[in-house]
Design a protein around this motif. Structure first.
Motif, PDB file in Angstrom:
ATOM      1  N   ILE A 104       0.866  -1.171   0.000  1.00  0.00           N
ATOM      2  CA  ILE A 104       0.000   0.000   0.000  1.00  0.00           C
ATOM      3  C   ILE A 104       0.907   1.226   0.000  1.00  0.00           C
ATOM      4  CG2 ILE A 104      -1.703   1.308   1.338  1.00  0.00           C
ATOM      5  CD1 ILE A 104      -2.710  -1.387   2.435  1.00  0.00           C
ATOM      6  N   ALA A 105       0.597   2.181  -0.849  1.00  0.00           N
ATOM      7  CA  ALA A 105       1.433   3.385  -0.963  1.00  0.00           C
ATOM      8  C   ALA A 105       1.433   4.151   0.361  1.00  0.00           C
ATOM      9  CB  ALA A 105       0.907   4.282  -2.077  1.00  0.00           C
ATOM     10  N   GLU A 106       2.598   4.708   0.707  1.00  0.00           N
ATOM     11  CA  GLU A 106       2.695   5.504   1.927  1.00  0.00           C
ATOM     12  C   GLU A 106       1.723   6.676   1.879  1.00  0.00           C
ATOM     13  OE1 GLU A 106       6.759   6.588   2.608  1.00  0.00           O
ATOM     14  OE2 GLU A 106       7.255   4.590   3.370  1.00  0.00           O
ATOM     15  N   SER A 107       1.526   7.249   0.701  1.00  0.00           N
ATOM     16  CA  SER A 107       0.592   8.370   0.575  1.00  0.00           C
ATOM     17  C   SER A 107      -0.824   7.945   0.932  1.00  0.00           C
ATOM     18  CB  SER A 107       0.639   8.963  -0.836  1.00  0.00           C
ATOM     19  OG  SER A 107       0.263   7.986  -1.790  1.00  0.00           O
ATOM     20  N   THR A 108      -1.183   6.709   0.628  1.00  0.00           N
ATOM     21  CA  THR A 108      -2.512   6.198   0.980  1.00  0.00           C
ATOM     22  C   THR A 108      -2.632   6.040   2.491  1.00  0.00           C
ATOM     23  OG1 THR A 108      -2.685   5.048  -1.144  1.00  0.00           O
ATOM     24  CG2 THR A 108      -4.143   4.293   0.632  1.00  0.00           C
ATOM     25  N   LEU A 109      -1.598   5.504   3.128  1.00  0.00           N
ATOM     26  CA  LEU A 109      -1.617   5.355   4.582  1.00  0.00           C
ATOM     27  C   LEU A 109      -1.714   6.719   5.263  1.00  0.00           C
ATOM     28  CD1 LEU A 109       1.121   2.591   4.987  1.00  0.00           C
ATOM     29  CD2 LEU A 109      -1.356   2.292   5.055  1.00  0.00           C
ATOM     30  N   LEU A 110      -0.973   7.690   4.757  1.00  0.00           N
ATOM     31  CA  LEU A 110      -1.026   9.035   5.333  1.00  0.00           C
ATOM     32  C   LEU A 110      -2.381   9.698   5.078  1.00  0.00           C
ATOM     33  CD1 LEU A 110       2.574  10.279   4.477  1.00  0.00           C
ATOM     34  CD2 LEU A 110       1.660   9.748   6.749  1.00  0.00           C
ATOM     35  N   THR A 111      -2.998   9.396   3.952  1.00  0.00           N
ATOM     36  CA  THR A 111      -4.328   9.939   3.666  1.00  0.00           C
ATOM     37  C   THR A 111      -5.351   9.427   4.666  1.00  0.00           C
ATOM     38  OG1 THR A 111      -3.819  10.210   1.317  1.00  0.00           O
ATOM     39  CG2 THR A 111      -6.153  10.128   1.929  1.00  0.00           C
ATOM     40  N   TRP A 112      -5.280   8.139   5.020  1.00  0.00           N
ATOM     41  CA  TRP A 112      -6.188   7.602   6.042  1.00  0.00           C
ATOM     42  C   TRP A 112      -6.024   8.369   7.342  1.00  0.00           C
ATOM     43  CZ3 TRP A 112     -10.286   5.155   4.812  1.00  0.00           C
ATOM     44  CH2 TRP A 112     -10.314   4.264   3.747  1.00  0.00           C
ATOM     45  N   GLY A 161      -7.961   9.255  10.759  1.00  0.00           N
ATOM     46  CA  GLY A 161      -7.574   7.948  11.276  1.00  0.00           C
ATOM     47  C   GLY A 161      -6.238   7.918  11.992  1.00  0.00           C
ATOM     48  N   THR A 162      -5.782   9.056  12.471  1.00  0.00           N
ATOM     49  CA  THR A 162      -4.481   9.115  13.139  1.00  0.00           C
ATOM     50  C   THR A 162      -4.400   8.194  14.357  1.00  0.00           C
ATOM     51  OG1 THR A 162      -4.173  11.354  12.323  1.00  0.00           O
ATOM     52  CG2 THR A 162      -2.765  10.658  14.136  1.00  0.00           C
ATOM     53  N   PRO A 163      -5.402   8.163  15.247  1.00  0.00           N
ATOM     54  CA  PRO A 163      -5.304   7.224  16.380  1.00  0.00           C
ATOM     55  C   PRO A 163      -5.202   5.765  15.918  1.00  0.00           C
ATOM     56  CG  PRO A 163      -6.956   8.884  16.853  1.00  0.00           C
ATOM     57  CD  PRO A 163      -6.567   9.059  15.413  1.00  0.00           C
ATOM     58  N   GLY A 164      -5.955   5.397  14.903  1.00  0.00           N
ATOM     59  CA  GLY A 164      -5.881   4.036  14.370  1.00  0.00           C
ATOM     60  C   GLY A 164      -4.524   3.746  13.758  1.00  0.00           C
ATOM     61  N   ALA A 165      -3.952   4.748  13.088  1.00  0.00           N
ATOM     62  CA  ALA A 165      -2.629   4.585  12.483  1.00  0.00           C
ATOM     63  C   ALA A 165      -1.562   4.385  13.557  1.00  0.00           C
ATOM     64  CB  ALA A 165      -2.293   5.810  11.623  1.00  0.00           C
ATOM     65  N   TYR A 166      -1.617   5.193  14.607  1.00  0.00           N
ATOM     66  CA  TYR A 166      -0.640   5.050  15.693  1.00  0.00           C
ATOM     67  C   TYR A 166      -0.814   3.714  16.426  1.00  0.00           C
ATOM     68  CZ  TYR A 166       1.542   9.645  15.477  1.00  0.00           C
ATOM     69  OH  TYR A 166       2.277  10.730  15.089  1.00  0.00           O
ATOM     70  N   ILE A 225       0.867  15.479  10.664  1.00  0.00           N
ATOM     71  CA  ILE A 225      -0.587  15.353  10.536  1.00  0.00           C
ATOM     72  C   ILE A 225      -1.231  15.336  11.912  1.00  0.00           C
ATOM     73  CG2 ILE A 225      -2.438  13.749   9.880  1.00  0.00           C
ATOM     74  CD1 ILE A 225      -0.664  13.018   7.417  1.00  0.00           C
ATOM     75  N   ALA A 226      -0.680  14.552  12.830  1.00  0.00           N
ATOM     76  CA  ALA A 226      -1.237  14.462  14.184  1.00  0.00           C
ATOM     77  C   ALA A 226      -1.181  15.825  14.874  1.00  0.00           C
ATOM     78  CB  ALA A 226      -0.484  13.414  14.998  1.00  0.00           C
ATOM     79  N   GLY A 227      -0.080  16.523  14.735  1.00  0.00           N
ATOM     80  CA  GLY A 227       0.057  17.843  15.353  1.00  0.00           C
ATOM     81  C   GLY A 227      -0.952  18.837  14.798  1.00  0.00           C
ATOM     82  N   LEU A 228      -1.117  18.836  13.484  1.00  0.00           N
ATOM     83  CA  LEU A 228      -2.088  19.737  12.866  1.00  0.00           C
ATOM     84  C   LEU A 228      -3.513  19.404  13.308  1.00  0.00           C
ATOM     85  CD1 LEU A 228      -0.617  20.000   9.258  1.00  0.00           C
ATOM     86  CD2 LEU A 228      -0.634  21.772  11.031  1.00  0.00           C
ATOM     87  N   GLN A 229      -3.816  18.119  13.454  1.00  0.00           N
ATOM     88  CA  GLN A 229      -5.144  17.726  13.912  1.00  0.00           C
ATOM     89  C   GLN A 229      -5.379  18.160  15.355  1.00  0.00           C
ATOM     90  OE1 GLN A 229      -5.035  13.542  12.944  1.00  0.00           O
ATOM     91  NE2 GLN A 229      -6.097  13.885  11.006  1.00  0.00           N
ATOM     92  N   ILE A 230      -4.360  18.091  16.188  1.00  0.00           N
ATOM     93  CA  ILE A 230      -4.496  18.543  17.574  1.00  0.00           C
ATOM     94  C   ILE A 230      -4.753  20.049  17.615  1.00  0.00           C
ATOM     95  CG2 ILE A 230      -3.208  18.912  19.721  1.00  0.00           C
ATOM     96  CD1 ILE A 230      -1.914  16.115  19.159  1.00  0.00           C
TER      97      ILE A 230
END
Length: 98
Positions: free
Chosen positions: A39-47, A52-57, A79-84
């Motif tokens: 799976i492309a890293e860009s796809t994982l980062l898009t999730w 989906g940051t908590p699920g990713a972590y 991404i996590a920082g911006l979401q916070i």
């Protein structure tokens, strides 16, 4: 009348997006171990970006996957920082609007 942005719908979305991110990281780990197409890293980062940051972590920790990979880790942390920050701004806006 139930609105699209009702608290219940937001909870359903959060559960679904985090489950999808968690599963994507798990599937990518399985594909990596099988030396298959990944799976492309860009796809994982898009999730993660979609909420989906908590699920990713959680998946990174559980599967020990993508924990040291750069610049992927830095991008996920950003991404996590911006979401916070966005969540804090939203909470402040709600608090001061009422």
């Amino acid at each position: 009348m139930d609105t699209l942005l009702s608290p219940l719908n937001i909870c359903y979305y959060a559960i679904a997006i985090n489950l999808a991110a968690f599963m994507a990281f798990g599937i990518d780990k399985m594909l990596a171990e099988a030396q298959r197409w990944r799976i492309a890293e860009s796809t994982l980062l898009t999730w993660a970006l979609l909420g989906g940051t908590p699920g990713a972590y959680a998946a990174r920790h559980l599967f020990r996957h993508k924990t040291r990979k750069q610049p992927f880790s830095s991008n996920l942390h950003t991404i996590a920082g911006l979401q916070i920050v966005a969540l804090g701004a939203l909470c402040g806006w709600i608090y001061f609007a009422h």
